[in-house]
Every structure is written in structure tokens, then in C-alpha cells.
Design a protein around this motif. Structure first.
Motif, mmCIF file in Angstrom:
data_model
loop_
_atom_site.group_PDB
_atom_site.id
_atom_site.type_symbol
_atom_site.label_atom_id
_atom_site.label_comp_id
_atom_site.label_asym_id
_atom_site.label_seq_id
_atom_site.Cartn_x
_atom_site.Cartn_y
_atom_site.Cartn_z
ATOM 1 N N VAL A 85 -10.975 -0.611 -9.170
ATOM 2 C CA VAL A 85 -9.404 -1.571 -9.552
ATOM 3 C C VAL A 85 -8.966 -1.104 -10.829
ATOM 4 N N CYS A 134 0.792 -1.174 -0.100
ATOM 5 C CA CYS A 134 0.038 -0.116 0.019
ATOM 6 C C CYS A 134 0.734 1.280 0.054
ATOM 7 N N SER A 161 -12.501 -1.041 2.345
ATOM 8 C CA SER A 161 -12.573 -1.805 1.132
ATOM 9 C C SER A 161 -12.038 -0.815 0.106
ATOM 10 N N TYR A 162 -11.765 -1.406 -1.154
ATOM 11 C CA TYR A 162 -11.323 -0.608 -2.136
ATOM 12 C C TYR A 162 -12.344 -0.115 -3.023
ATOM 13 N N CYS A 169 -4.742 2.099 2.820
ATOM 14 C CA CYS A 169 -5.599 1.332 2.171
ATOM 15 C C CYS A 169 -6.311 0.589 3.228
ATOM 16 N N GLN A 186 -5.436 -1.363 -6.718
ATOM 17 C CA GLN A 186 -6.720 -1.182 -5.965
ATOM 18 C C GLN A 186 -6.807 0.322 -5.430
ATOM 19 N N PHE A 187 -7.677 1.008 -5.606
ATOM 20 C CA PHE A 187 -7.933 2.391 -5.262
ATOM 21 C C PHE A 187 -8.592 2.548 -3.935
ATOM 22 N N TYR A 188 -8.238 3.037 -2.745
ATOM 23 C CA TYR A 188 -8.949 3.433 -1.519
ATOM 24 C C TYR A 188 -9.113 4.774 -1.280
ATOM 25 N N THR A 197 -9.277 9.409 -4.319
ATOM 26 C CA THR A 197 -8.128 8.230 -4.151
ATOM 27 C C THR A 197 -7.269 9.080 -3.139
ATOM 28 N N VAL A 210 -3.167 3.619 -2.863
ATOM 29 C CA VAL A 210 -3.345 2.712 -3.782
ATOM 30 C C VAL A 210 -2.506 1.467 -3.315
ATOM 31 N N LYS A 211 -3.001 0.287 -3.819
ATOM 32 C CA LYS A 211 -2.302 -1.404 -3.543
ATOM 33 C C LYS A 211 -2.013 -1.813 -4.624
#
Length: 126
Positions: A99, A63, A95-96, A92, A85-87, A118, A121-122
Motif C-alpha cells: 500500500v 482498478c 489480496s493486495y 486487482c 493498493q498494489f496487486y 505489480t 493498482v487500485k
């Protein structure tokens, strides 16, 4: 014979006009797609890959916080082989919400409901 020559010249002129009309937007799109983001993941402040660019280098799945683009990202490029994956929370958390597929771009994050949201990101291997 003369009528055929004139007709052929008209067809050639029409074809050239069509090619020129198509060629300009394609060239503009190629310029928009040019970037220093060649193998990592990048977020952009504005739509169409403009404004501040934030590049993320992932050494493994992990992350990373959005930094200067926290809640400001409007487009992205993912030339990497990983899924991103965007949080909407730092580190992070939770839940995201979006994607990015491997080797994908999105010129406007509005269309997926994640424009200016955003925070982190992970990278996840597919």
C-alpha cells in the motif's frame, strides 16, 4: 587579535566546506524528485524514479492494470490524496501486497518485497 581573526577565518572556512558538502547531495535528490507526476500516481521501471514512467489517472476509486510496466515496476510516486493498493494479479484480483500512503514516494520497491511484482493498482480513499 591576529590569532582571533585567523581562528574566525578557519571556522568560517570549515562551515562553508560543510555547507558545500551537504548542498550537493540535496541538489541531486531534488533533481531526482522532479517529475511530471504532480497530482496522479506513477510507477517507474527502475529504482530512483528512472526508466519508463507509467502515469495512472484515477477518476474514482477503481482498478487499473499496470500496462507496459506489468511485473516491471521498481519505484513509485503517489502525490495524490488517495491510498494506492498494489496487486500482483491483473484486475486487482486476490489480496493486495503493498500500500502506498497518500503523498508518498518509494524509490526502491525491493525494501517492501514488491519489486517487479505489480500487475494492477487500485486507488482507495483514506
Amino acid at each position: 587579535m591576529r590569532r582571533q581573526t585567523i581562528r574566525r577565518a578557519g571556522v568560517v572556512a570549515l562551515a562553508m566546506t560543510g555547507l558545500l558538502g551537504i548542498g550537493l547531495p540535496v541538489q541531486a535528490n531534488a533533481e531526482q524528485l522532479a517529475s511530471s507526476c504532480l497530482s496522479s500516481f506513477c510507477l517507474y521501471e527502475h529504482d530512483n524514479y528512472t526508466g519508463t514512467e507509467q502515469e495512472f489517472l484515477f477518476t474514482s476509486n477503481g482498478c487499473v492494470n499496470a500496462g507496459t510496466l506489468n511485473n516491471k515496476a521498481s519505484s513509485m510516486r503517489n502525490p495524490s490524496a488517495g491510498r494506492i493498493q498494489f496487486y500482483n494479479s491483473a484486475n486487482c484480483a486476490g489480496s493486495y501486497g503493498y500500500v502506498a500512503a497518500p503523498r508518498s514516494v518509494d524509490s526502491d520497491l525491493t525494501n517492501n518485497g514488491f519489486d517487479n511484482l505489480t500487475s494492477s493498482v487500485k486507488r482507495v480513499n483514506p
